[in-house]
Write a protein that holds these residues in place. Structure first.
Motif, short mmCIF file in Angstrom:
data_model
loop_
_atom_site.label_atom_id
_atom_site.label_comp_id
_atom_site.label_asym_id
_atom_site.label_seq_id
_atom_site.Cartn_x
_atom_site.Cartn_y
_atom_site.Cartn_z
N PRO A 202 -2.25 2.20 -12.90
CA PRO A 202 -3.45 2.24 -12.07
C PRO A 202 -4.56 3.01 -12.78
O PRO A 202 -4.31 3.83 -13.66
N TRP B 150 -11.12 0.33 -4.77
CA TRP B 150 -10.05 1.07 -5.48
C TRP B 150 -10.54 1.60 -6.81
O TRP B 150 -10.17 2.69 -7.23
N HIS C 52 -3.56 -2.50 -18.32
CA HIS C 52 -2.72 -2.65 -17.14
C HIS C 52 -1.24 -2.69 -17.50
O HIS C 52 -0.39 -2.29 -16.72
N GLU D 168 -10.10 5.46 -7.35
CA GLU D 168 -9.21 5.93 -8.42
C GLU D 168 -9.98 6.56 -9.58
O GLU D 168 -9.46 7.40 -10.28
#
Lengths: 468, 371
Positions: free
Chosen positions: B133, B92, A392, B96
């Motif tokens: 992401p 998500w 992340h 994604e």
């Protein structure tokens, strides 16, 4: 007021470790430079401190090398026994921290959230109760609340103090229950709007998915709907009297029969909320969910299944005793041999100040940096909290470089790195920050950098210092 | 060949498509939403904008109406991620990664789409957010950045070259995973070195993080640093509580979305032909409003596709009607998001291996969104 007991405790700390910023930025002695067996022991201490604190302060490295990691852990697990003069003194000036509801409404949300962030930063940087602060951060992510929603900024003042800090080292059940009844959470996840006949599922879903069982915890959409009904009636008081306090209204509570996770809740049963939380907290999936998350934080991004299972067992055996669970993690072989873990941005910024004996007022200047770094406390909109795991964060190194550069150039308001006491060579600086001698290529990389004000920021940008 | 940019606009939180593109001829809509329904066209005091006698655009999306009328904007109803798991985070992950189910690919579908490309730009895929992401996880040369304005080294000019050299040395030599990210960052900084000189005629964006993201992307494209994939996000669509019908939270989000998009689109000028925009969300909301004038998590929502060569000016998708809901009283997904993305991927990118981009997905026939 400093009473006698505090004062004596203070004196003890002062002689053991020193209080002034200057003494915290001394090249380390035995902890870092020893070779062979002793060097490995020193690395183990550094590693443990890296995980259990927001970064080792130099004096702490020496002290823990003396007493051992276990003694340090036990000390940390008894935070009330640690005199915390410096942090307490800095935080005591922030008057709004002591407010309750409705007193918090005398202040603007901007003032209150700035104060709360300031206290969070000051405690992370200065508190000697480091593991406690690390766990407060962990729980504030686990039970994330976004300050911009409704009057959460006001309610977070009470929540952080009376819910999270009150229970951070307690029993998980008590923590979840306190969170579920906390006005800040009732506002953030719309629990206050969840009433009999018109359920609002938002909190019920996150209670099961994020707070307890976890996404693969074996509950269904029907469980979410039924759980929402069990949670109806918890409101937040409005109006002049008692504004911002929790307010259970029995006539808005749906006490008709429900079936949640296969358990029947009879019509007319009292305490549906407590019973639901009991059920969720004692579910085996919850122990695994919490164990995995804690191991990820304290051991590494992909903790081995064996240790997760051991920690989950301990969670169940001890009825979710957070301190026992932490002991299990720290005593594990996996903790001892854990590899480098990428620091999250808040930890990075705090660890820089702790390693350099730097100072901050925790105010607007530092908070702006945390925003750029990507992890300003209470600024995460979604209920999952700031993510953990290098995938992340590692694309976002530039703000770290800029933090280090600005800090050492005096560009962050009321925040400094204590340059005057910094080591004057790249060798000593890297030894201090990384606990190892400089490598040949690094000597040439640093060759153009002669001033402390150039050496230190580059060293703080070092890839290895991004890990803990 | 000029690089084509696919911009993905992520509406995070689960956007209420039913109040964005409104089936105003259905009484069931008005019954299900006593406080939230948007009045029929022509109602004094605010109403939907009639698109085709059946569908109405929320007035807060009004700035996009000209794009619909000149056939650059296509709307797809009952679209999204099929299924009834209503977790934001799981949804998500699926959207994604471009797959459904328990074992998802760890890389994003966009990352797999870019695999055959020889593009070596350090900004070939850009996510305008703090964290990377899943969409772009796995792209060699993806960057996550919060704001283009902040993406510069905070070191005084005379000292910058030495600092950049030294950072390059440290990040090149390390075996830690952050090493390559440090190197990519340095390459991106070099590529952006003179972007300040790019034309700055890009006012009119909302003064918000979303506006800033689009503004940054526009500047990249106009400076010739064209990402193949860009991802921006507009958050807070999780409208469980007082979402607002004609005015309020949800309409404010729609206004931010439409003003941002129209400004971006106008700013592209001659470059419009090189850009396709997709707007999507993780799920829609329940048809019936809840007890707090909000809506709980649902299933089907709406998607937008914007571009030249798009069969715009039309509401696409197989609309089952509000009398044919799922077992959870939601709008079913009749167009899988991957059907839409697969069509765009195959018509806008080269050498696309769809079975790799969207594993285990058999697309039904395309909606012919792109001519």
């Amino acid at each position: 007021m400093v009473n006698r007991r505090h004062f004596l405790g203070m004196a003890g700390i002062a002689t053991a470790a020193g209080l002034s910023a200057c003494s915290r930025w001394m090249p380390t002695g035995r902890a870092a430079s020893a070779a062979g067996e002793a060097g490995r022991a020193a690395q183990a201490v550094r590693q443990a401190l890296n995980r259990l604190t927001f970064g080792p302060a130099p004096d702490e490295l020496d002290r823990v090398s003396g007493i051992g990691v276990n003694a340090f852990l036990e000390e940390q697990l008894a935070p009330d026994s640690i005199t915390d003069f410096q942090a307490a003194f800095k935080v005591r000036r922030i008057e709004s921290l002591a407010l309750g509801a409705p007193g918090v409404y005398d202040f603007t949300s901007e003032e209150l959230i700035a104060d709360l962030r300031r206290a969070t930063i000051l405690r992370a940087v200065y508190s000697r109760r480091q593991l406690f602060e690390v766990m407060v951060e962990f729980w504030n992510d686990h039970f994330n609340i976004y300050s911009e929603k409704g009057d959460c900024a006001q309610l977070l003042v009470v929540h952080d103090r009376d819910v999270i800090r009150q229970n951070a080292f307690g029993k998980f059940r008590d923590l979840v229950t306190a969170v579920a009844k906390s006005p800040a959470m009732l506002v953030y996840l719309d629990g206050k709007a969840n009433v009999s006949g018109n359920p609002n599922e938002n909190f019920a879903r996150e209670l099961l998915e994020l707070h307890t069982l976890g996404l693969d915890g074996g509950y269904t959409q029907a469980d979410v709907r039924e759980a929402a009904r069990a949670l109806t009636g918890w409101r937040v008081r409005e109006g002049l009297i008692g504004r911002g306090r929790p307010d259970f209204q029995p006539d808005l509570h749906d006490d008709s029969e429900k079936v949640i996770l296969g358990t029947v809740f009879q019509t007319g049963a009292a305490n549906n909320l407590d019973r639901l939380i009991d059920l969720a907290v004692s579910h085996p999936a919850t122990s695994r969910h919490l164990a995995r998350k804690l191991c990820r934080r304290f051991i590494g991004d992909n903790p081995p299944a064996g240790v997760v299972e051991k920690v989950a067992n301990r969670f169940r055996e001890t009825d979710g005793d957070i301190r026992e669970v932490l002991r299990e993690i720290v005593h594990s072989k996996e903790f001892e041999v854990a590899g480098p873990k990428f620091k999250r941005p808040f930890r990075y910024a705090v660890s820089v100040l702790r390693a350099t004996g730097g100072d901050t007022d925790g105010g607007a200047g530092f908070q702006k940096q945390l925003k750029s770094l990507g992890q300003l406390p209470f600024d995460r909109p979604t209920p999952d909290g700031f993510p953990d795991g290098d995938g992340h964060w590692h694309a976002h190194v530039l703000p770290r470089w800029n933090f280090a550069a600005s800090l050492c150039a005096g560009g962050i308001k009321h925040t400094s790195a204590n340059l005057e006491n910094a080591p004057s060579t790249p060798e000593a600086t890297l030894q201090h920050l990384l606990g190892r001698p400089i490598k040949t290529f690094e000597t040439s990389t640093f060759a153009e950098f002669r001033e402390k004000s150039e050496i230190l920021p580059l060293a703080l940008c070092h890839p290895e210092f991004q890990y803990h | 060949m000029t690089t084509h940019t696919l911009l993905i606009v992520n509406l995070r939180g689960g956007a209420d498509g039913l109040n964005m593109v409104v089936p105003f001829t259905e009484d069931a809509y008005y019954r299900a939403r006593p406080t939230l329904a948007i009045p029929r066209p022509g109602t004094p005091g605010g109403a939907v904008l009639d698109l085709d006698g059946r569908w109405g655009l929320h007035p807060a999306l009004g700035p996009l109406l000209p794009l619909f009328q000149n056939r650059e904007l296509a709307l797809i109803v009952a679209a999204g991620r099929p299924g009834s798991s209503l977790s934001h985070f799981e949804a998500w992950d699926e959207v994604e990664s471009g797959a459904l189910g328990d074992t998802l690919p760890t890389t994003g579908w966009a990352a797999r789409l870019l695999e055959p490309s020889k593009n070596e730009s350090p900004l070939r895929a850009v996510a305008f957010q703090d964290t990377m992401p899943r969409l772009l996880t796995g792209v060699n040369g993806a960057m996550a950045l919060r704001s283009l304005d902040e993406f510069k080294l905070a070191v005084p000019k005379p000292k910058a070259p030495a600092a950049l050299r030294a950072l390059g040395g440290l990040y090149h030599q390390t075996e830690l995973p952050v090493g390559r990210w440090g190197e990519r960052t340095l390459a991106a900084l070099a590529a952006l070195d003179d972007i300040e000189r790019a034309p700055k005629n890009d006012d009119g964006f909302p003064k918000t993080e979303f506006g800033e993201q689009l503004r940054g992307l526009l500047r990249l494209i106009r400076a010739g640093i064209t990402p193949e994939i860009a991802s921006v996000e507009l958050r807070a669509w999780d409208t469980h509580f007082f979402q607002g019908g004609l005015t309020g939270h949800h309409p404010n989000l729609m206004r931010e979305l439409s003003e941002g998009l129209i400004t971006f689109w106008a700013g592209l000028g001659e470059l419009k032909g090189n850009v396709t925009v997709v707007v999507l969300t993780e799920f829609g909301r329940r048809v019936a409003e809840n007890g707090s004038s909000g809506t709980d998590h649902g299933e089907g929502s709406v998607m937008f596709v914007l571009g030249t060569g798009v069969t715009g000016g039309k509401v696409h998708g197989d609309w089952p009607g509000l009398n044919h809901l799922t077992s959870f009283e939601n709008i079913p997904v009749t167009t899988d998001f991957r059907t839409i993305l697969a069509e765009i991927a195959s018509k806008r990118f080269s050498n696309v291996n769809l079975s790799r981009v969207f594993p285990k997905f058999q697309s039904s026939s395309y909606l012919n969104l792109i001519t």
